[in-house]
Write an enzyme that holds these catalytic residues in place. Structure first.
Site, short mmCIF file in Angstrom:
data_model
loop_
_atom_site.label_atom_id
_atom_site.label_comp_id
_atom_site.label_asym_id
_atom_site.label_seq_id
_atom_site.Cartn_x
_atom_site.Cartn_y
_atom_site.Cartn_z
CE1 TYR A 145 -32.69 -2.13 -15.31
CE2 TYR A 145 -33.85 -0.06 -15.62
CZ TYR A 145 -32.90 -0.82 -14.95
OH TYR A 145 -32.16 -0.25 -13.93
CG ASP A 240 -29.50 -5.21 -22.50
OD1 ASP A 240 -30.14 -4.35 -21.87
OD2 ASP A 240 -28.76 -6.04 -21.95
CE LYS A 268 -29.74 -8.83 -15.07
NZ LYS A 268 -30.17 -8.42 -13.73
P1 KE4 Z 1 -27.25 -3.59 -13.92
O1 KE4 Z 1 -26.76 -2.16 -14.07
O2 KE4 Z 1 -28.39 -3.69 -12.92
O3 KE4 Z 1 -26.12 -4.60 -13.63
O4 KE4 Z 1 -27.84 -4.06 -15.32
C1 KE4 Z 1 -28.83 -3.27 -15.95
C2 KE4 Z 1 -29.62 -4.13 -16.92
C3 KE4 Z 1 -29.39 -4.00 -18.28
N1 KE4 Z 1 -30.05 -4.76 -19.18
C4 KE4 Z 1 -30.96 -5.69 -18.79
C5 KE4 Z 1 -31.67 -6.51 -19.81
C6 KE4 Z 1 -31.25 -5.86 -17.40
O5 KE4 Z 1 -32.19 -6.76 -17.01
C7 KE4 Z 1 -30.56 -5.08 -16.45
C8 KE4 Z 1 -30.83 -5.20 -14.95
N2 KE4 Z 1 -31.91 -6.07 -14.57
C9 KE4 Z 1 -32.55 -5.75 -13.33
C10 KE4 Z 1 -33.69 -6.75 -13.14
N3 KE4 Z 1 -34.71 -6.57 -14.09
C11 KE4 Z 1 -31.59 -5.79 -12.20
C12 KE4 Z 1 -32.21 -5.82 -10.84
C13 KE4 Z 1 -32.21 -4.46 -10.19
O6 KE4 Z 1 -32.42 -3.42 -10.89
O7 KE4 Z 1 -32.02 -4.44 -8.94
#
Ligand code: KE4
Length: 425
Positions: A145, A240, A268
């Site tokens: 993701y 990523d 994060k």
């Molecule tokens: P954000 O746009 O949510 O800040 O980051 C996206 C993203 C990009 N790359 C990786 C590897 C990520 O894990 C994420 C976001 N992670 C999720 C949890 N698996 C955020 C939690 C959510 O979607 O509420």
């Protein structure tokens, strides 16, 4: 026994004005069942919900709160900065200090651009790779993701895996056709895609350690093989590191796994809990980003002073106290050993994947090294496990397809309490 009356009332009320009552799907408890718990405050390793229940937190806000909640230095820095300004929309000295700090910690990052989320970071990095190479296609991996930008919502992990969403309405065929997907930990599958799409692939984007299928580690030689393929075929290798960045080591997965990426994305931890993302890499690529080059990328609140000071303070603490990483590693190792011992004693078939302070428990007899094996695990059993632990005051990610994230405020007693809770399962 915990009561959740206030949370239930708030969830009912929330659904009248917020889609599904949440501002991000994975928070909704839809896959584990039941209603989400509404939090009121947090401190150190603990969350406190609106019904007065306390939880030992193993999500750390999905990664950002690596120092623990409301670390006094971070709170003080934010309070000071917000009394001076909330936002300018102009360059500030702090942004230079933040960029200098990031480039001093992250390998292969000569230039870095701040954004406001991990999605923005990954979306911008892919656009840059396409603009720099003049090629359109990207390769991502089944179950990984990279945020919710259209190009990534093809066989993605996290919430899409949680809700078994195969294709996302609204993502056009025109976009999806430029996203090629291979299984994680399968080099021949990538070599096949390269052959079938010779000269058309701009980038390979990967979670160097996966957190969105639960935690999954690259097999020996896998990332090295991808690095070689990218170099050979002039493909931009994008790490990523939204989850792994500044968590697995000061230099993230690049440092911990000793692999060089061409572009790296962050989120994060880089914001210390505030909305901050970033992407960076080699000068020859990054100088194509506007206003230097023509790959346009922008953001009203990019480098926002209040968000940036939270991230800057967090990264400074991590850089200046490397013992934090040893502490996190040893806490996570003792949790892993305790989980394995307790589950084995109960005769529960399981696999625990762990590196640094990322860990996940998968229920089943088999090894979990890609999305297919992750999805073959006993998800209903995980859901029962989740609710048992929640009832004992242990807050785990509400999905079998998510990594746990330990924070530095966790005590040895917290680990003991966690294992005692599991023992009652
Ligand atoms: P954000 O746009 O949510 O800040 O980051 C996206 C993203 C990009 N790359 C990786 C590897 C990520 O894990 C994420 C976001 N992670 C999720 C949890 N698996 C955020 C939690 C959510 O979607 O509420």
């Amino acid at each position: 026994m915990n009561t959740y009356q206030q949370s239930e009332k708030l969830f009912k009320r929330a659904q009248s004005t917020i889609p599904g009552g949440v501002n991000s799907p994975v928070r909704a408890f839809k896959s584990v069942g039941g209603n989400p718990v509404f939090m009121k405050s947090a401190k150190g390793a603990y969350l406190f919900d609106v019904d007065g229940n306390r939880y030992i937190d193993y999500i750390s806000s999905w990664g950002p709160m690596i120092l623990g909640h409301c670390h006094e230095d971070v709170v003080r820095a934010v309070q000071q900065r917000v009394s001076e300004a909330i936002s300018f929309g102009t360059p500030t000295e702090l942004e230079i200090s933040m960029a200098e700090l990031i480039t001093s910690m992250a390998p292969n990052v000569d230039l870095v651009r701040m954004v406001s989320s991990g999605t923005e970071a990954c979306m911008s990095a892919i656009r840059l790779a396409r603009g720099y190479t003049g090629k359109d296609k990207i390769i991502k991996f089944d179950g990984c993701y990279h945020g919710h930008a259209d190009s990534f919502l093809v066989k993605a992990g996290s919430g899409l895996a949680t809700f078994n969403i195969q294709t996302v309405p609204g993502v056009t065929k025109g976009v999806a056709c430029d996203t090629l997907v291979a299984p994680y930990n399968d080099l021949p599958a990538v070599e096949k895609l390269i052959k079938e799409n010779a000269g058309e692939i701009a980038a390979i984007i990967i979670e160097p350690v996966v957190g969105n299928m639960g935690c999954i580690l690259p097999e020996p030689g896998y990332l090295e093989g991808l690095r070689k393929i990218c170099t050979q075929h002039k493909i931009v290798f994008v790490f990523d590191e939204v989850m792994t960045g500044f968590r697995l080591a000061p230099g993230g997965a690049q440092q911990r796994l000793n692999i060089d990426a061409d572009l790296v994305t962050y989120g994060k931890v880089i914001g210390g809990g505030m909305p901050v993302g970033a992407f960076g890499g080699k000068k020859e690529i990054m100088e194509h980003i506007a206003p230097l080059g023509n790959v346009y990328q922008a953001g009203t609140l990019s480098g926002n002073p209040v968000a940036t000071i939270a991230g800057f303070t967090t990264l400074s603490i991590l850089k200046n106290d490397p013992k934090i990483y040893q502490n996190l590693d040893s806490k996570t190792n003792s949790l892993k050993d305790g989980l394995h011992k307790t589950l084995s004693a109960k005769g529960i078939a399981h696999t625990i994947n762990q590196i640094g302070s990322m860990i996940s428990v998968h229920f089943g007899e088999h090894k979990v090294n890609n999305f297919e094996t992750a999805s073959k695990c006993d998800i209903p059993f995980f859901n029962r496990f989740f609710h048992h632990m929640l009832s004992k005051g242990i807050y785990l990610p509400p999905s079998a397809y998510e990594s746990w994230f330990l924070n530095n405020a966790l005590s040895d007693d917290d680990i003991v309490i966690t294992l005692e809770a599991l023992n009652k399962f």
